[in-house]
Design an enzyme around this catalytic site. Structure first.
Site, short mmCIF file in Angstrom:
data_model
loop_
_atom_site.label_atom_id
_atom_site.label_comp_id
_atom_site.label_asym_id
_atom_site.label_seq_id
_atom_site.Cartn_x
_atom_site.Cartn_y
_atom_site.Cartn_z
N ASN A 73 46.93 -22.59 27.52
CA ASN A 73 47.75 -23.78 27.73
C ASN A 73 47.19 -24.74 28.77
OD1 ASN A 73 50.37 -21.50 27.28
ND2 ASN A 73 49.79 -23.05 25.82
N ARG A 92 56.10 -24.47 34.92
CA ARG A 92 54.67 -24.28 34.71
C ARG A 92 53.83 -25.42 35.29
NH1 ARG A 92 52.49 -21.57 29.29
NH2 ARG A 92 50.78 -21.27 30.79
N ARG A 146 57.03 -28.41 22.82
CA ARG A 146 56.28 -28.54 24.08
C ARG A 146 55.44 -29.82 24.09
NH1 ARG A 146 55.91 -23.59 26.97
NH2 ARG A 146 57.90 -22.53 26.63
N HIS A 175 54.72 -23.02 20.38
CA HIS A 175 53.34 -23.49 20.42
C HIS A 175 52.73 -23.21 19.06
CE1 HIS A 175 52.86 -22.85 25.07
NE2 HIS A 175 52.94 -24.13 24.82
N CYS A 271 46.69 -16.75 23.41
CA CYS A 271 47.03 -17.62 24.55
C CYS A 271 46.72 -16.96 25.88
CB CYS A 271 48.47 -18.11 24.46
SG CYS A 271 49.69 -16.85 24.32
N1 ARG Z 1 55.98 -17.93 28.95
C1 ARG Z 1 54.97 -18.85 28.49
C2 ARG Z 1 55.60 -20.18 28.11
O1 ARG Z 1 56.69 -20.17 27.62
C3 ARG Z 1 54.20 -18.26 27.36
C4 ARG Z 1 53.07 -19.15 26.89
C5 ARG Z 1 52.31 -18.56 25.76
N2 ARG Z 1 51.31 -19.45 25.34
C6 ARG Z 1 51.05 -19.81 24.09
N3 ARG Z 1 50.12 -20.68 23.90
N4 ARG Z 1 51.70 -19.32 23.09
O2 ARG Z 1 55.01 -21.22 28.28
#
Ligand code: ARG
Length: 290
Positions: A73, A92, A146, A175, A271
């Protein structure tokens, strides 16, 4: 770069589930045993990548930033160019400065050529929502939960490559990398229920039926679509037999790693890594394309 696939991973020492920004996360259910299992799982994933021929560089953990363990990410990376992410959730956003300095250090060492900032007012969560399809020569761009739709044109302009937009329909598959994984040779592993009708039509238009491998809801719930593919090897969380059989019959070998603690955060193999050596073109034409 030495010709080996080159991945960044993060030390899982500060990983936990202490907030909830997706439906997989339940801070009340997190225990110290999960933290120990996370360290073991991360080490196994690193080992699996190395056995498959990759080189892995591990960056340090930072207290208070548990999701730093998901460097996919952090940025979109192609041809040595890094487009830094901007996270939607405040939980984040503290990762942005950490990853920026990681990339600056990689640049000083010659592993990164250029670092680009995302325009203001847009969110984009890196390689989790911009998946390079090497066989087709373009990015698949996830948006909705997102990443902003408007960020996809920044990805296109930054890398000079088409970005095919795919709107995500659910909060659970927030994602693109949770539900979509192009494989070497042109096959595509994906979970249809995660996409809007328009996005599914786009996938069907771009990928002929014989190249589409549909994941079931059980396979998607095991976060197995969130996989790292290196040639005919696919590295993923523990997979239901059905998925192993499907992939084996298409010529792929599965390497499974127990990533249960990370799944409780909504993440798994893909990820937990960020690949830095992806290229779109032979070196001479990269310069011509700029
Ligand atoms: N807890 C993280 C979030 O919600 C997990 C991210 C996982 N990343 C991904 N690219 N799927 O952002």
């Amino acid at each position: 770069m030495d010709g080996r696939p080159f991945f960044v991973m993060t030390d899982p020492g500060c990983f936990d589930v202490s907030y909830r920004i997706n439906p997989w996360m339940d801070p009340d259910a997190w225990t110290p045993d999960d933290a120990a299992a996370a360290c073991a799982g991360s080490a196994k994933l690193r080992q699996a990548l190395e056995v498959a021929g990759a080189r892995v560089e591990v960056i340090g953990a930072v207290r208070g930033l548990p999701d730093l363990v998901f460097p996919a990410n952090a940025a979109v990376v192609l041809n040595g160019k890094v487009l830094l992410a901007r996270f939607r959730h405040p939980e984040r956003q503290g990762e942005e400065a950490i990853f920026r300095s990681v990339f600056q250090r990689l640049k000083a060492r010659g592993y990164v050529r250029e670092i680009v900032d995302l325009s203001d007012g847009l969110f984009h969560e890196g390689a989790g929502d911009a998946i390079w399809d090497h066989d087709r020569g373009f990015f698949w761009g996830g948006y909705g939960p997102r990443s902003s739709r408007g960020a996809l044109s920044v990805v296109r302009k930054t890398f000079g490559r088409e970005v095919v937009p795919l709107q995500l329909a659910t909060e659970a598959f927030y994602h693109l990398d949770t539900c979509f994984c192009p494989l070497a040779g042109g096959q595509l592993l994906y979970y249809p229920a995660a996409f809007t009708a328009d996005a599914l039509a786009t996938i069907h238009e771009r990928v002929p039926e014989h190249q589409r491998i549909e994941a079931t809801s059980d396979e998607a719930a095991a976060l197995c679509v969130n996989a790292v593919n290196l040639g005919s090897t696919v590295i993923m969380a523990r997979a239901p037999d059905t998925l192993r059989q499907k992939l084996n019959s298409r010529g792929y070998e599965l390497i499974e790693v127990d990533l249960a603690p990370f799944i409780r955060s909504g993440g798994a193999a893909y990820c937990m890594t960020l690949r830095l050596d992806r290229t779109s073109l032979p070196a001479a034409s990269i310069l011509a394309a700029e």
